[in-house]
Design a protein around this motif. Structure first.
Motif, PDB file in Angstrom:
ATOM      1  N   LEU A 156       0.808  -1.212   0.000  1.00 48.29           N
ATOM      2  CA  LEU A 156       0.000   0.000   0.000  1.00 48.29           C
ATOM      3  C   LEU A 156       0.844   1.265   0.000  1.00 48.29           C
ATOM      4  CD1 LEU A 156      -2.710   1.622   0.817  1.00 48.29           C
ATOM      5  CD2 LEU A 156      -2.049   1.099   3.175  1.00 48.29           C
ATOM      6  N   ASN A 157       0.390   2.270  -0.755  1.00 50.83           N
ATOM      7  CA  ASN A 157       0.847   3.642  -0.581  1.00 50.83           C
ATOM      8  C   ASN A 157      -0.228   4.286   0.294  1.00 50.83           C
ATOM      9  OD1 ASN A 157       0.871   6.495  -0.835  1.00 50.83           O
ATOM     10  ND2 ASN A 157       2.080   6.354  -2.693  1.00 50.83           N
ATOM     11  N   SER A 158       0.087   4.530   1.565  1.00 50.48           N
ATOM     12  CA  SER A 158      -0.933   4.990   2.510  1.00 50.48           C
ATOM     13  C   SER A 158      -1.411   6.415   2.238  1.00 50.48           C
ATOM     14  CB  SER A 158      -0.439   4.855   3.948  1.00 50.48           C
ATOM     15  OG  SER A 158       0.669   5.691   4.176  1.00 50.48           O
ATOM     16  N   SER A 159      -0.642   7.219   1.525  1.00 53.71           N
ATOM     17  CA  SER A 159      -1.066   8.591   1.207  1.00 53.71           C
ATOM     18  C   SER A 159      -2.145   8.609   0.144  1.00 53.71           C
ATOM     19  CB  SER A 159       0.118   9.426   0.731  1.00 53.71           C
ATOM     20  OG  SER A 159       1.088   9.515   1.740  1.00 53.71           O
ATOM     21  N   THR A 160      -2.001   7.765  -0.868  1.00 51.18           N
ATOM     22  CA  THR A 160      -2.948   7.748  -1.987  1.00 51.18           C
ATOM     23  C   THR A 160      -4.000   6.647  -1.858  1.00 51.18           C
ATOM     24  OG1 THR A 160      -1.574   6.228  -3.277  1.00 51.18           O
ATOM     25  CG2 THR A 160      -1.168   8.603  -3.561  1.00 51.18           C
ATOM     26  N   GLU A 161      -3.787   5.710  -0.926  1.00 54.49           N
ATOM     27  CA  GLU A 161      -4.612   4.506  -0.781  1.00 54.49           C
ATOM     28  C   GLU A 161      -4.637   3.693  -2.074  1.00 54.49           C
ATOM     29  OE1 GLU A 161      -8.442   5.077   1.066  1.00 54.49           O
ATOM     30  OE2 GLU A 161      -7.485   5.363   3.012  1.00 54.49           O
ATOM     31  N   GLN A 162      -3.527   3.719  -2.796  1.00 53.76           N
ATOM     32  CA  GLN A 162      -3.348   2.848  -3.953  1.00 53.76           C
ATOM     33  C   GLN A 162      -2.582   1.624  -3.473  1.00 53.76           C
ATOM     34  OE1 GLN A 162      -1.330   5.499  -6.656  1.00 53.76           O
ATOM     35  NE2 GLN A 162      -3.259   6.282  -7.457  1.00 53.76           N
ATOM     36  N   TYR A 163      -3.067   0.432  -3.880  1.00 56.53           N
ATOM     37  CA  TYR A 163      -2.414  -0.781  -3.410  1.00 56.53           C
ATOM     38  C   TYR A 163      -2.607  -1.935  -4.376  1.00 56.53           C
ATOM     39  CZ  TYR A 163      -7.039  -1.834  -1.179  1.00 56.53           C
ATOM     40  OH  TYR A 163      -8.358  -2.063  -0.896  1.00 56.53           O
ATOM     41  N   VAL A 164      -1.753  -2.939  -4.191  1.00 48.37           N
ATOM     42  CA  VAL A 164      -1.832  -4.153  -4.986  1.00 48.37           C
ATOM     43  C   VAL A 164      -2.112  -5.310  -4.038  1.00 48.37           C
ATOM     44  CG1 VAL A 164       0.698  -4.506  -4.895  1.00 48.37           C
ATOM     45  CG2 VAL A 164      -0.654  -5.642  -6.668  1.00 48.37           C
ATOM     46  N   GLU A 165      -2.949  -6.225  -4.492  1.00 51.19           N
ATOM     47  CA  GLU A 165      -3.268  -7.436  -3.734  1.00 51.19           C
ATOM     48  C   GLU A 165      -2.829  -8.647  -4.546  1.00 51.19           C
ATOM     49  OE1 GLU A 165      -7.175 -10.057  -2.391  1.00 51.19           O
ATOM     50  OE2 GLU A 165      -7.445  -7.942  -2.894  1.00 51.19           O
ATOM     51  N   PHE A 166      -2.020  -9.497  -3.923  1.00 50.13           N
ATOM     52  CA  PHE A 166      -1.619 -10.780  -4.511  1.00 50.13           C
ATOM     53  C   PHE A 166      -2.282 -11.880  -3.695  1.00 50.13           C
ATOM     54  CE2 PHE A 166       1.985  -7.922  -5.300  1.00 50.13           C
ATOM     55  CZ  PHE A 166       2.169  -8.085  -6.670  1.00 50.13           C
ATOM     56  N   GLU A 167      -3.001 -12.776  -4.356  1.00 54.17           N
ATOM     57  CA  GLU A 167      -3.676 -13.881  -3.684  1.00 54.17           C
ATOM     58  C   GLU A 167      -3.241 -15.183  -4.353  1.00 54.17           C
ATOM     59  OE1 GLU A 167      -8.280 -15.360  -3.332  1.00 54.17           O
ATOM     60  OE2 GLU A 167      -7.880 -13.207  -3.099  1.00 54.17           O
TER      61      GLU A 167
END
Length: 141
Positions: A11-22
């Protein structure tokens, strides 16, 4: 190996952009790019992932492309799900504190406020600079 899943979020906590790997023990996988909580804008990206099962445990290895990571990653969390139905259990690297849980609340792995500090430079070296990604260009902050 029924009902086993591992998920990791960066996560980039400033922009709330994130990637999820499952990933799962039989080779299934899912990659999501998210712009804001639960807001996937890219789904089902290809991932080089292999898994093997030995006895009652499994091991998986994945190649996580830099282009999937949002710029400025500074937090992460990881989860594991075991079992099914009433026997299902959830584990978190950084769990929600018990005092913040609500009665009857189900699992939500996108509780970004409970992710903890993480630096890609801690793995790659302090002088490393994350390559730019076309997947994240033009995504609104």
């Amino acid at each position: 190996m029924e009902g086993k899943v591992v998920e990791v979020f960066f996560l980039n906590s400033s922009t709330e952009q994130y990637v999820e790997f499952e990933v799962c023990p039989h080779g299934q996988h899912l990659v999501l790019l998210l712009n804001g909580k639960h807001n996937a804008f890219v789904q089902q990206l290809p991932l080089v992932f292999c898994a093997s099962i030995t006895g009652g445990s499994w091991r998986g290895e994945a190649l996580l492309p830099w282009s999937f990571f949002p710029p400025g990653v500074n937090k992460m969390n990881s989860y594991a799900i075991h079992g099914s139905a009433e026997g299902r259990t959830y584990e978190a690297l950084y769990p929600i504190p018990s005092e913040d849980l609500l009665l009857g609340q189900g699992p939500d792995f996108h509780r970004l406020e409970y992710f903890q500090p993480f630096s890609l430079q801690s793995i790659m070296g302090e002088d490393w600079v994350q390559p730019e990604s076309d997947l994240w260009k033009g995504v609104r902050e």
